[in-house]
Scaffold this motif. Structure first.
Motif: not given
Length: 368
Positions: A225-230, A252-255
């Motif tokens: 569904x998505x990913x993490x970033x700092x 990612x999915x909402x995008x």
């Protein structure tokens, strides 16, 4: 190191091995008189691909099946709450990891001792050589950790996407036929057979409609569904200040669901990526099934190559049909997959696209 593992040259050398693993798997599926659970079987397939192709381990089938079961226990419990009680998921995950590490160590040792008959450099070879080039021979623990990381990267998400691909080809027979037409027009499929020597990396990359199909599967059914970033620098978003050092999650999915470049977002339409429309070309971050920016998924080219090789084999050598009355619902956790795993009956095809009888069926037919 990972750029070498997934380079054009590396992918070219993996391709014939990937084809063999897929062909062998589809032969087994087609010989099964019952329907198969596609999600479970594609997990086995991607695990086998990682072990045999990416890592070059020569593990007998019986040991490989045991290792797969242990690996599943590990994956199922990897996100458990870290409560170390005798029957907790956490403890089961730790035990599975220890068993897995022993099996991997044995396979690595055998690989290091037996270098005969090797016709390509696999990912583990590249990892070992890279360590030597930098004057640092990797320890066994580092090799086991690197091996486990490569299996993990190749396993769940690729199995999810493979299952989604099969479901969409079942739902959209016209897409499957259009794929066959492209394979025929490119000289890859002739009289129901894949022409020998036709499946090279450049040939596969020239299949534009196949590329559109894989892109659309990954748009509509992105495995994660998505990913993490700092946050590297404080910024403002919709009036909210996001401080430097915070962890943020992007979806990612909402995008994909809200990106204005995609028309009729819920419709499976590979042609949206065709030359006439090119809906993924407008803007940098509307389409990101493998993440975006400098931390995009390093294995994306291998994953796409595997999915393309699978689609080619499905279009060329298999007939398959849904074994349930209706298509199953989709769950998003831990990765996208059908709730019942997707029950499908596979039939082998001969060179004239006719159904091949299994050995048992042929014998029964002969006695009538």
């Amino acid at each position: 190191v990972f750029s070498k593992i997934f380079s054009h040259e590396a992918l070219e050398s993996y391709l014939p091995k990937i084809q063999l693993v897929i062909k062998d798997t589809l032969r087994v599926w087609s010989s099964n008189p019952e329907s198969i659970n596609v999600y479970h079987e594609t997990q086995k397939l991607t695990f086998r691909m990682a072990i045999r192709v990416l890592l070059g381990f020569r593990i007998p089938d019986e040991e490989l099946n045991h290792l797969f079961e242990v690996y599943q226990q590990f994956v199922e419990n990897v996100f458990s709450l870290p409560v170390d009680l005798p029957f907790s998921g956490y403890r089961r995950g730790i035990r599975a990891r220890e068993t897995l590490q022993k099996g991997l160590e044995k396979a690595i040792q055998e690989k290091l001792q037996n270098t005969q008959g090797k016709d390509y450099a696999d990912a583990l070879d590249i990892l070992i050589e890279s360590g030597k080039e930098h004057g640092k021979e990797l320890t066994m623990q580092e090799l086991k950790d690197g091996t486990l990381e490569l299996i993990f990267a190749a396993y769940a998400t690729t199995a999810s996407a493979s299952t989604s691909l099969i479901m969409q080809l079942l739902k959209h027979p016209r897409v499957l036929e259009k794929l066959r037409e492209e394979l025929r027009s490119k000289g890859i499929l002739h009289n129901g057979c894949i022409c020998e020597g036709s499946l090279r990396l450049d040939n596969i990359n020239s299949l534009h409609y196949l590329d559109c199909v894989i892109k659309e599967v990954l748009r509509l059914f992105t495995p994660i569904s998505g990913g993490y970033r700092t946050v590297l620098q404080t910024f403002e978003l919709d009036g909210f200040q996001i401080p430097k050092g915070w962890s943020v999650m992007y979806s990612i999915r909402d995008t994909h669901d809200t990106a204005p470049v995609f028309k009729d977002v819920d419709v499976f339409d590979p042609d949206r990526f065709g030359q006439g429309r090119s809906e993924d070309k407008d803007g940098r971050f509307h389409y990101l099934p493998f993440g975006g920016g400098v931390r995009t998924c390093l294995g994306k080219h291998l994953a796409k190559l595997f999915l393309k090789a699978l689609a080619i084999e499905l279009a060329s050598t298999s007939r398959f049909e849904l074994a349930t009355r209706t298509f199953p619902k989709i769950t998003l956790v831990p990765v996208v997959h059908p709730v019942d795993g997707l029950k499908v009956k596979f039939f082998g095809l001969d060179s004239n696209q006719n159904e091949i009888l299994t050995g048992t069926d042929a014998m029964l037919g002969a006695t009538v």
